[in-house]
Scaffold this motif. Structure first.
Motif, PDB file in Angstrom:
ATOM      1  N   GLU A  43      72.285 -15.230  10.333  1.00 37.08           N
ATOM      2  CA  GLU A  43      73.330 -14.258  10.046  1.00 37.08           C
ATOM      3  C   GLU A  43      72.817 -12.822  10.124  1.00 37.08           C
ATOM      4  O   GLU A  43      73.450 -11.948  10.701  1.00 37.08           O
ATOM      5  CB  GLU A  43      73.932 -14.512   8.660  1.00 37.08           C
ATOM      6  N   ASP A 204      83.984 -14.685   1.275  1.00 34.23           N
ATOM      7  CA  ASP A 204      82.967 -15.273   2.152  1.00 34.23           C
ATOM      8  C   ASP A 204      82.949 -14.625   3.528  1.00 34.23           C
ATOM      9  O   ASP A 204      81.891 -14.353   4.087  1.00 34.23           O
ATOM     10  CB  ASP A 204      83.209 -16.782   2.302  1.00 34.23           C
ATOM     11  N   ASP A 205      84.147 -14.389   4.093  1.00 37.42           N
ATOM     12  CA  ASP A 205      84.197 -13.808   5.436  1.00 37.42           C
ATOM     13  C   ASP A 205      83.749 -12.354   5.438  1.00 37.42           C
ATOM     14  O   ASP A 205      83.100 -11.888   6.375  1.00 37.42           O
ATOM     15  CB  ASP A 205      85.604 -13.949   6.028  1.00 37.42           C
ATOM     16  N   GLU A 208      79.996 -12.350   5.158  1.00 37.82           N
ATOM     17  CA  GLU A 208      79.418 -12.773   6.436  1.00 37.82           C
ATOM     18  C   GLU A 208      79.400 -11.609   7.417  1.00 37.82           C
ATOM     19  O   GLU A 208      78.415 -11.395   8.132  1.00 37.82           O
ATOM     20  CB  GLU A 208      80.224 -13.934   7.006  1.00 37.82           C
ATOM     21  N   GLU A 212      76.145  -9.984   9.184  1.00 39.09           N
ATOM     22  CA  GLU A 212      76.034  -9.941  10.636  1.00 39.09           C
ATOM     23  C   GLU A 212      75.704  -8.536  11.138  1.00 39.09           C
ATOM     24  O   GLU A 212      75.105  -8.364  12.194  1.00 39.09           O
ATOM     25  CB  GLU A 212      77.344 -10.412  11.278  1.00 39.09           C
TER      26      GLU A 212
END
Length: 488
Positions: A43, A204-205, A208, A212
């Motif tokens: 990630e 969570d998104d 993430e 990233e």
């Protein structure tokens, strides 16, 4: 420095564990599992680039990694320099070690790597006598003396924090790195701020996306706002303790909201459509006056108020990003047994009915009451997004607010225009006629309930491969809202 005396030995990548103390991996705790380290490297560490490179050209014999022996083992090692390379070799040899969402990508390149497989069955390694002994070699390579990817200020700060946690002082770190103590303190403060921003209660998104884009995270711009006299004049002082954590002399209730708003306004990947730009950046909010103007425009709900009782940044971290102290082996907890998972049913509950006069909504609901995310995660996510959009439009037409939305967004002279999901959600969350219940409207505004980024990535990002666990999480959040829209 004695490096030439250290043993050089070809090692199987599978005998080398990844390092949870790697300064480049901001989302890890000290005692993170190997699965968590693999996930973090994919990630935040851009492992895909390395996997692709090794699979195409093989492993170059001059690329030695630096390892230390794992305590209590004669045949196991921990990599302290070269985590991405070891990670990439290990997953190419055994693709199931990769995070679930990356396994298809890795398997593809593992198949293509057959001609060069022998080049990384064993890789060249230097065995350092200890982590401390390896410190100077690692620092010299990453800070200024070797043609390898340099460390960011965040990574420098993390390196200094790790050294301090090991009992060293900043003067020692200065000797080892060549960085001056004032620069180290600034790097530590920025690393702590990054831990704080990353550790807020993101969905969570969202988290993430932050991981990233860790290399482009605008920590300097955010730090400038927090340390600005304009911020002090309006909200109160911010000081830093001996460990680098910020101390906010603000009321705790709004501090998290303020910090999250700073992130939302400073990272373009949280924007949508034509709004994918950072409102808060070094060009628009550089001076005290510009920062003051930005702060004055913020909604009152996110503006903190002065408080006599300081709030530590470490107290605001809800997702573990900092390194807890090591536990002695005798105190280490045994991993809890996993409860046996019950077989889960279809995506949406069978007792949800569609009372809307809309054939498409009924058809989408029927399919979602028969589809299993474990079998078809991508299909489930796309159906969820479609049903949410269709149900919101049907709800607006039923309550007479569809015309208001079109009046606001439809371009002049357009025919058949349908606003995007982001605009539909934003309008619905602000329209009492569309959704009369205050709590439900607030839930629609909350990214944790309606994760727009996740839903948009599911539909439009061809690099985003969904996993069943994430889709189940989205279903849990969306189902109460869908039930209301379809039945209310």
């Amino acid at each position: 420095m004695g490096y030439e005396q250290w043993p050089n030995k070809p090692l199987s990548p599978q005998s080398i564990e990844l390092d949870s103390d790697n300064p480049r991996l901001p989302g890890l705790s000290h005692n993170a599992s190997q699965a968590d380290v693999f996930k973090e490297i994919f990630e935040a560490g851009k492992a895909r680039e390395m996997v692709r490179s090794i699979a195409k050209a093989g492993y170059f014999p001059d690329q030695r990694v630096v390892v230390i022996r794992k305590e209590g083992s004669k045949s196991k090692f921990i990599v302290v320099e070269g985590n991405r390379r070891v990670c990439s070799c290990r997953v190419l040899l055994k693709p199931k070690l990769a995070p679930e969402k990356d396994q298809r990508f890795v398997q593809k390149w593992a198949n293509l790597a057959e001609p060069v497989l022998d080049s990384f069955r064993k890789i060249p390694a230097v065995i350092a006598p200890s982590r401390e002994a390896a410190m100077q070699l690692i620092v010299s390579r990453h800070l200024n003396q070797a043609p390898v990817r340099g460390w960011s200020r965040f990574a420098q700060g993390k390196f200094a924090i790790n050294a301090m946690d090991a009992g060293e002082d900043l003067e020692f770190v200065e000797q080892e790195t060549g960085l001056k103590v004032p620069d180290l303190r600034k790097a530590i403060q920025e690393a702590r701020l990054f831990d704080l921003f990353l550790g807020l209660d993101w969905g969570d998104d969202e988290r993430e996306k932050l991981l990233e884009n860790v290399d482009s995270f605008p920590i300097e711009a955010l730090s400038r706002v927090l340390k600005s006299p304009a911020t002090k004049e309006r909200f109160g002082d911010i000081e830093f303790d001996a460990k680098g954590w910020p101390q906010f002399n603000w009321d705790a209730s709004k501090t998290k909201l303020f910090l999250k708003r700073l992130v939302y306004d400073s990272v373009p990947y949280f924007g949508t459509g034509s709004e994918k730009r950072a409102e808060l950046n070094s060009r628009t909010t550089n001076s005290k006056t510009e920062i003051g103007e930005y702060l004055d425009k913020l909604p009152s709900e996110v503006k903190p108020e002065r408080s006599a009782k300081p709030t530590s940044g470490s107290e605001l971290v809800t997702q573990e990003t900092v390194h807890p102290p090591k536990q002695p082996p005798s105190q280490a907890r045994k991993p809890a047994k996993r409860p046996q998972q019950k077989r889960q049913g279809p995506a949406l509950d069978a007792d949800i009915d569609c009372n809307l006069n809309n054939d498409k909504a009924s058809a989408l609901l029927d399919e979602l009451q028969g589809i299993y995310p474990e079998r078809l995660p991508n299909g489930t996510a796309l159906l969820l997004r479609s049903l949410l959009e269709v149900a919101l439009i049907a709800r607006m037409k039923k309550t007479g607010t569809w015309g208001e939305l079109m009046a606001k967004h439809a371009p002049a002279g357009s025919k058949g225009y349908i606003p995007g999901l982001d605009k539909i959600i934003t309008f619905s969350a602000s329209s009492e006629k569309t959704i009369p219940d205050d709590n439900l409207r607030r839930a629609v505004q909350d990214h944790r309930t309606v994760p727009k980024t996740f839903l948009n990535m599911a539909a439009h990002n061809d690099q985003h491969v969904l996993v069943p666990r994430d889709v189940r999480d989205i279903i849990i959040r969306l189902q109460p809202l869908l039930r209301f829209l379809l039945q209310g």
